[in-house]
Design an enzyme around this catalytic site. Structure first.
Site, PDB file in Angstrom:
ATOM      1  N   ASP A 197      -5.617   9.401   9.780  1.00  0.00           N
ATOM      2  CA  ASP A 197      -4.307   8.874  10.138  1.00  0.00           C
ATOM      3  C   ASP A 197      -3.844   9.367  11.498  1.00  0.00           C
ATOM      4  O   ASP A 197      -4.117  10.498  11.893  1.00  0.00           O
ATOM      5  CB  ASP A 197      -3.280   9.258   9.069  1.00  0.00           C
ATOM      6  CG  ASP A 197      -3.574   8.578   7.747  1.00  0.00           C
ATOM      7  OD1 ASP A 197      -3.727   7.349   7.763  1.00  0.00           O
ATOM      8  OD2 ASP A 197      -3.676   9.261   6.717  1.00  0.00           O
ATOM      9  N   GLU A 247       0.873  -1.176   0.000  1.00  0.00           N
ATOM     10  CA  GLU A 247       0.000   0.000   0.000  1.00  0.00           C
ATOM     11  C   GLU A 247       0.908   1.223   0.000  1.00  0.00           C
ATOM     12  O   GLU A 247       1.797   1.341   0.846  1.00  0.00           O
ATOM     13  CB  GLU A 247      -0.884   0.030   1.252  1.00  0.00           C
ATOM     14  CG  GLU A 247      -1.970  -1.019   1.265  1.00  0.00           C
ATOM     15  CD  GLU A 247      -2.783  -0.989   2.560  1.00  0.00           C
ATOM     16  OE1 GLU A 247      -2.547  -0.102   3.406  1.00  0.00           O
ATOM     17  OE2 GLU A 247      -3.651  -1.859   2.722  1.00  0.00           O
TER      18      GLU A 247
END
Length: 269
Positions: free
Chosen positions: A60, A49
């Protein structure tokens, strides 16, 4: 058969889980990031990824927010991220690459040119964290029409009423976020993950990868006994943050990847 389907099918035949590694494109700089990207398969990464840096990475945790900041300060753009994939594909045509991030940079780039360039570069899948299934027409539909898988996130708070809608047009694999919240926070119990995977399997035949909060080879091995894929991101990104030089960043990320791969590969023996 897509590269993702091929890879998960091969690993299923081998009787083991996939190690899915996350790094941010352009962190700590373009050249070192490309070195990391090119080195990950030999270090044991089965699927990669690659984060697309964006100025407001709301899903995040601190580690990946800082990675994004480092990449943006080093001049990383979406065009450069696609260029990295092109350069990776010169030597590697088998390891699947999934671009992960937010819709805004793609929208600014233009969906049509983005999908065309991503496909030409050798991108296999997309994980776009802020595009729910209700917005499939914007990106998921054109991406899948071009042969790029669209991978959905499911969480502990995705209930049975919502789950079929989320999984309906998913392809490639399903990414189960084992801890509700931001990336890198906490880790889930084995019991919780076992139950969650059983619930997902009632709704989909796609491979299920589990991420968020997996930092050590031991944790990776525990999840690898249960899931089709184990996703590790923040732990790798932390190695870049702690490194005193670009060379050290490359070496430390690849060393941790090798240790994680050993854990994953030995999990079901």
């Amino acid at each position: 058969m897509s590269r993702l389907e091929q890879r998960f099918a091969e690993l299923k035949a081998e009787g083991r889980s996939a190690l899915v590694t996350f790094v941010t494109a352009g962190d700590p700089g373009y050249d070192a990031s490309l070195q990391i990207l090119k080195g990950l398969p030999a270090a044991g990464a089965d699927v990669i990824e690659l984060g697309m840096p964006f100025t407001d990475p709301m899903a995040d945790g601190v580690a990946i927010q800082l990675a994004t900041l480092r990449a943006l300060e080093a001049g990383q753009t979406l065009a450069k991220t696609l260029q990295m994939v092109r350069e990776f594909r010169v030597d590697n045509q088998t390891t699947p690459i999934v671009l992960m991030g937010y819709y805004n940079p793609i929208h600014r780039f233009g969906v049509e040119p983005f999908v065309a360039e991503a496909k030409a570069a050798g991108v296999d899948g997309l994980i776009i964290v802020d595009l729910p299934p209700e917005h499939d027409a914007e990106l998921a539909t054109p991406a899948q029409a071009a042969g790029i898988d669209f991978i959905r996130l499911t969480t502990p708070t995705t209930d049975d009423a919502r789950l079929p809608r989320v999984l309906e047009r998913s392809s490639g694999f399903v990414y189960y976020v084992s801890v509700a919240g931001v990336t890198g926070a906490g880790s889930a119990t084995t019991e919780h993950v076992t139950e969650a995977i059983a619930r997902l399997r009632r709704h989909t035949d796609l491979p299920i990868s589990v991420g968020f909060g997996i930092r050590t080879p031991e944790q990776a091995a525990n999840i690898a006994r249960l899931a089709d894929g184990v996703v590790v991101g923040s732990a790798l990104v932390d190695k870049i943050a702690q490194a005193k030089s670009a060379d050290q960043a490359v070496n430390d990320v690849l060393s941790l990847c090798s240790a994680l791969a050993e854990g994953v590969r030995g999990a079901r023996r």
